[in-house]
Design an enzyme around this catalytic site. Structure first.
Site, PDB file in Angstrom:
ATOM      1  N   GLU A 257       8.128   2.714   6.299  1.00 12.07           N
ATOM      2  CA  GLU A 257       7.094   2.380   5.305  1.00 12.07           C
ATOM      3  C   GLU A 257       6.712   3.631   4.545  1.00 12.07           C
ATOM      4  OE1 GLU A 257       4.010   1.123   7.872  1.00 12.07           O
ATOM      5  OE2 GLU A 257       4.869  -0.834   8.233  1.00 12.07           O
ATOM      6  N   LYS A 259       4.378   6.445   3.551  1.00 15.95           N
ATOM      7  CA  LYS A 259       3.187   7.036   4.158  1.00 15.95           C
ATOM      8  C   LYS A 259       2.256   7.404   3.015  1.00 15.95           C
ATOM      9  CE  LYS A 259       1.640  10.614   7.403  1.00 15.95           C
ATOM     10  NZ  LYS A 259       0.297  10.673   6.877  1.00 15.95           N
ATOM     11  N   ARG A 264      -7.294   5.695   6.376  1.00 17.06           N
ATOM     12  CA  ARG A 264      -6.900   4.540   7.177  1.00 17.06           C
ATOM     13  C   ARG A 264      -8.083   3.584   7.267  1.00 17.06           C
ATOM     14  NH1 ARG A 264      -3.242   5.436  12.340  1.00 17.06           N
ATOM     15  NH2 ARG A 264      -2.892   3.307  12.984  1.00 17.06           N
ATOM     16  N   ARG A 279     -10.462   5.400  10.849  1.00 16.82           N
ATOM     17  CA  ARG A 279      -9.687   5.800  12.027  1.00 16.82           C
ATOM     18  C   ARG A 279     -10.580   6.392  13.113  1.00 16.82           C
ATOM     19  NH1 ARG A 279      -4.905  10.216  11.272  1.00 16.82           N
ATOM     20  NH2 ARG A 279      -5.362  11.460  13.080  1.00 16.82           N
ATOM     21  N   GLU A 309      -3.817   1.508   4.665  1.00 19.73           N
ATOM     22  CA  GLU A 309      -4.253   2.805   4.126  1.00 19.73           C
ATOM     23  C   GLU A 309      -4.835   2.556   2.736  1.00 19.73           C
ATOM     24  OE1 GLU A 309      -3.909   5.570   5.973  1.00 19.73           O
ATOM     25  OE2 GLU A 309      -4.033   7.259   4.577  1.00 19.73           O
ATOM     26  N   PHE A 350      -0.402  -2.476   6.737  1.00 23.65           N
ATOM     27  CA  PHE A 350       0.816  -2.312   7.529  1.00 23.65           C
ATOM     28  C   PHE A 350       0.750  -2.916   8.930  1.00 23.65           C
ATOM     29  CE2 PHE A 350      -1.381   1.869   7.289  1.00 23.65           C
ATOM     30  CZ  PHE A 350      -1.827   1.976   8.599  1.00 23.65           C
ATOM     31  N   LYS A 432       5.964  10.157  11.755  1.00 21.39           N
ATOM     32  CA  LYS A 432       5.713  10.481  10.342  1.00 21.39           C
ATOM     33  C   LYS A 432       6.682  11.559   9.894  1.00 21.39           C
ATOM     34  CE  LYS A 432       1.929  13.330  11.918  1.00 21.39           C
ATOM     35  NZ  LYS A 432       0.536  13.440  12.188  1.00 21.39           N
TER      36      LYS A 432
HETATM   37  P1  AMP Z   1      -1.523  12.294   9.863  1.00 21.33           P
HETATM   38  O1  AMP Z   1      -2.914  12.091   9.377  1.00 21.33           O
HETATM   39  O2  AMP Z   1      -0.741  13.267   9.044  1.00 21.33           O
HETATM   40  O3  AMP Z   1      -1.471  12.565  11.352  1.00 21.33           O
HETATM   41  O4  AMP Z   1      -0.733  10.884   9.665  1.00 21.33           O
HETATM   42  C1  AMP Z   1      -1.163   9.656  10.227  1.00 21.33           C
HETATM   43  C2  AMP Z   1      -1.953   8.844   9.211  1.00 21.33           C
HETATM   44  O5  AMP Z   1      -1.112   8.391   8.151  1.00 21.33           O
HETATM   45  C3  AMP Z   1      -2.510   7.550   9.753  1.00 21.33           C
HETATM   46  O6  AMP Z   1      -3.696   7.738  10.483  1.00 21.33           O
HETATM   47  C4  AMP Z   1      -2.758   6.726   8.495  1.00 21.33           C
HETATM   48  O7  AMP Z   1      -4.053   6.987   7.990  1.00 21.33           O
HETATM   49  C5  AMP Z   1      -1.771   7.292   7.497  1.00 21.33           C
HETATM   50  N1  AMP Z   1      -0.761   6.326   7.013  1.00 21.33           N
HETATM   51  C6  AMP Z   1      -0.359   6.248   5.732  1.00 21.33           C
HETATM   52  N2  AMP Z   1       0.572   5.302   5.568  1.00 21.33           N
HETATM   53  C7  AMP Z   1       0.776   4.730   6.793  1.00 21.33           C
HETATM   54  C8  AMP Z   1       1.634   3.685   7.264  1.00 21.33           C
HETATM   55  N3  AMP Z   1       2.479   3.039   6.469  1.00 21.33           N
HETATM   56  N4  AMP Z   1       1.552   3.396   8.600  1.00 21.33           N
HETATM   57  C9  AMP Z   1       0.713   4.055   9.428  1.00 21.33           C
HETATM   58  N5  AMP Z   1      -0.115   5.048   9.023  1.00 21.33           N
HETATM   59  C10 AMP Z   1      -0.084   5.389   7.715  1.00 21.33           C
END
Ligand code: AMP
Length: 568
Positions: A257, A259, A264, A279, A309, A350, A432
């Protein structure tokens, strides 16, 4: 219960360092408490009077506390400040002041945990004109009624830093020990009990409630805790992957998907009622009436919990706005209608965890996604499914990744199709991939007042990474570039609220604010506790969606250091 009984336990907990010993002390204590008192006492043990998801904050800054201690003890504010400088702890300061006052303690009414709990809860609800004065008087009254040791812990609770080390994991283990498994239980029985406590916690977000259920209904009762619409859940978290290829090699076909770099959001619906949670379990329903309107139109199920998101969208270009736009909307408590127009949003969904009475978290992701598509009547560009493909072809995935980055999205999420939804955990079924791997999310642990025209601001920040084994924050050096004047102003305002001690121009703050920091290189450095320093660190943004417990770890810093090709 008399508050002094609780204060004695706090003191015992403060005196031991090992997590095991702390869990034993709390476990024994919980056993002795009648069930109806458990919710309050467990919160108080965590230094709280509201569960973590509550919007209520006590909102007491260091200066107000100094004034309150001064009023309660009869010492001048300057004298209180002097003791504070020496002890570095307003709790100990209050204790000393109350002790020196030598008021005939016989005359004091005994404080109960109920008294303290209710008065502290009141603090959070005082608002409007004159609220500062009212809060100040309420705290002073509590300190006046307190014995010295009680004053230490009341003050620390008000400031949100109890310093007894009763972290969530310890409370969880203590509940297991108190009500579900003892020394004689097997490893499997203990694990089953721990899992049941975690399950209930991830849905209730309140160890006080969890302890009560554990005491009254045991493991079976905890397992029965279901989804409660209107309460936040602990979301599932992923891991970072270096290459798409690695994930495909391990899992074969995956759901990839976009990102999105926004906020969130968990949307909960019950008939005409909607709740939006972040979150970190904050309730942001009031801040986003536009999302509620969209959810009303687009979610067809009577009851559901979906997740996605939220992005702010630049109306001129159609591209996503920087993360800060979302941040503005989250923190705005007034003039919301204007902001709704200025920063329109797009929700990309998602996942779905619950539909019309049926929990779906144990279903495979691929099935959950089908259900999500079934209950959604999308509005393109506004409230839609996250863009995705399902494939095991690395080339196609690389192409999709390129599209995401070109479309100014952050990267990709790679998810394993048969994975369940696991509340509140980092799971090995969701990865990610981002082009810029090196930025670090670090916690501010100290700051320095500026010079020249900047003396009114804290302009240099001491940054730290997290040691996951001890929970300590380890310094990685100072950062002072990348902020504009407004940002210095705002940062200073926030930091002032969490100052622990001050010495000349240097202040130590409670580890609370997480910053995303860019830099040119990680260097080994004996000058900092982490053993590493950042070359040319620069401020990228405030990660107000992350708590200090989610900041980058020393392990990640070491890994990034090694990936620079200079390990040794
Ligand atoms: P990070 O904040 O860099 O640790 O990345 C995780 C965050 O990416 C999640 O908590 C979501 O807020 C965000 N996110 C964005 N797109 C998605 C997606 N398709 N699936 C899950 N999380 C996503």
């Amino acid at each position: 219960m008399e508050y002094s009984t609780l204060a004695d336990r706090y003191e015992k907990l403060e005196a031991v360092a090992s997590k095991l010993a702390k869990a034993d002390i709390i476990g024994e204590f919980l056993k002795s408490i009648p069930s109806y008192e458990l919710p309050k006492i467990v919160l108080l043990l965590q230094g709280r009077v509201y569960p973590s998801y509550s919007e209520n904050e006590l909102g007491i800054a260091t200066q107000m506390m100094i004034k309150s201690i001064s009023k309660a003890s009869g010492f001048s504010a300057a004298k209180v400040e002097e003791i504070f400088k020496r002890t570095g702890d307003l709790g100990l300061t209050a204790e000393q002041c109350v002790k020196s006052k030598r008021q005939a303690s016989l005359l004091k009414k005994k404080l109960t945990t109920d008294n303290v709990f209710e008065n502290l809860q009141k603090l959070a609800t005082i608002a409007g004109q004159g609220s500062q004065d009212k809060k100040f008087s309420l705290i002073a009254e509590l300190i006046i009624s307190a014995q010295p040791k009680e004053a230490r812990y009341i003050v620390r609770t008000v400031l949100g830093e109890l310093r007894i080390g009763a972290a969530e994991g310890i409370i969880r283990d203590a509940i297991v020990k108190a009500f579900l498994a003892d020394e004689k239980s097997s490893k499997e029985e203990k694990e089953k009990a721990t899992e049941a406590v975690e399950n209930a916690w991830s849905l209730l977000n309140d160890y006080g409630e969890v302890a009560k259920i554990a005491n009254e209904k045991g493991i079976k009762g905890l397992q029965k805790v279901g989804i409660q619409l209107g309460k936040p859940i602990q979301v599932m978290l992923g891991l970072a992957a270096e290459k798409i290829e690695d994930v495909v090699k391990e899992f074969g076909e995956i759901i990839a998907e976009y990102k999105y770099d926004g906020m969130r959001v968990v949307v909960e619906k019950k008939g005409n009622h909607f709740w939006l949670f972040t979150r970190r379990q904050e309730d942001v329903t009031k801040q986003f009436p536009d999302i509620v309107e969209l959810a009303k139109k687009c979610l067809k199920a009577d009851e559901c919990i979906v997740e996605g998101e939220v992005l702010g969208i630049d109306t001129k270009t159609g591209y996503p706005l920087p993360f800060q736009a979302m941040s503005q909307r989250v923190h705005r408590k007034y003039d919301i209608d204007r902001l709704v127009k200025e920063i329109p949003v797009q929700v990309n969904l998602f996942d779905v965890m619950y539909v019309n009475g049926t929990p779906l978290f144990n279903e495979p992701l691929i099935e959950r996604r089908k259900e999500l598509a079934r209950i959604l009547k999308p509005i393109k560009g506004k409230f839609q499914l996250a863009k995705h493909i399902i494939t095991g072809d690395v080339k196609k995935l690389e192409q999709f990744y390129g599209d995401a980055v070109e479309g100014k999205q952050e990267g990709l999420m790679l998810k394993v199709p048969n994975a369940p939804y696991v509340f509140g955990r980092h799971v090995g079924t969701m990865y990610k991939i981002k082009p810029v791997m090196e930025n670090l999310d670090l916690v501010i642990i100290g700051a320095i007042w500026g010079e020249g025209g900047r003396t009114k601001w804290l302009t240099s920040y001491e940054l730290a990474c997290r040691d996951p084994n001890t929970g300590k924050f380890l310094s990685c050096g100072m950062m002072s570039t990348g902020l504009n004047e407004d940002e210095y102003e705002l940062m200073t305002k926030e930091l002032k609220k969490i100052i622990i001690s001050e010495n000349g121009k240097i202040v130590i703050v409670k580890p609370k604010i997480v910053l995303e920091v860019g830099y040119q290189e990680i260097q080994k450095s004996p000058n900092y506790e982490s053993g590493f320093g950042l070359r040319f660190p620069r401020f990228v943004r405030v990660r107000d969606d992350k708590g200090p417990d989610e900041a980058d770890t020393i392990t990640r810093v070491k890994k990034l250091y090694s990936s620079q090709g200079k390990a040794g």
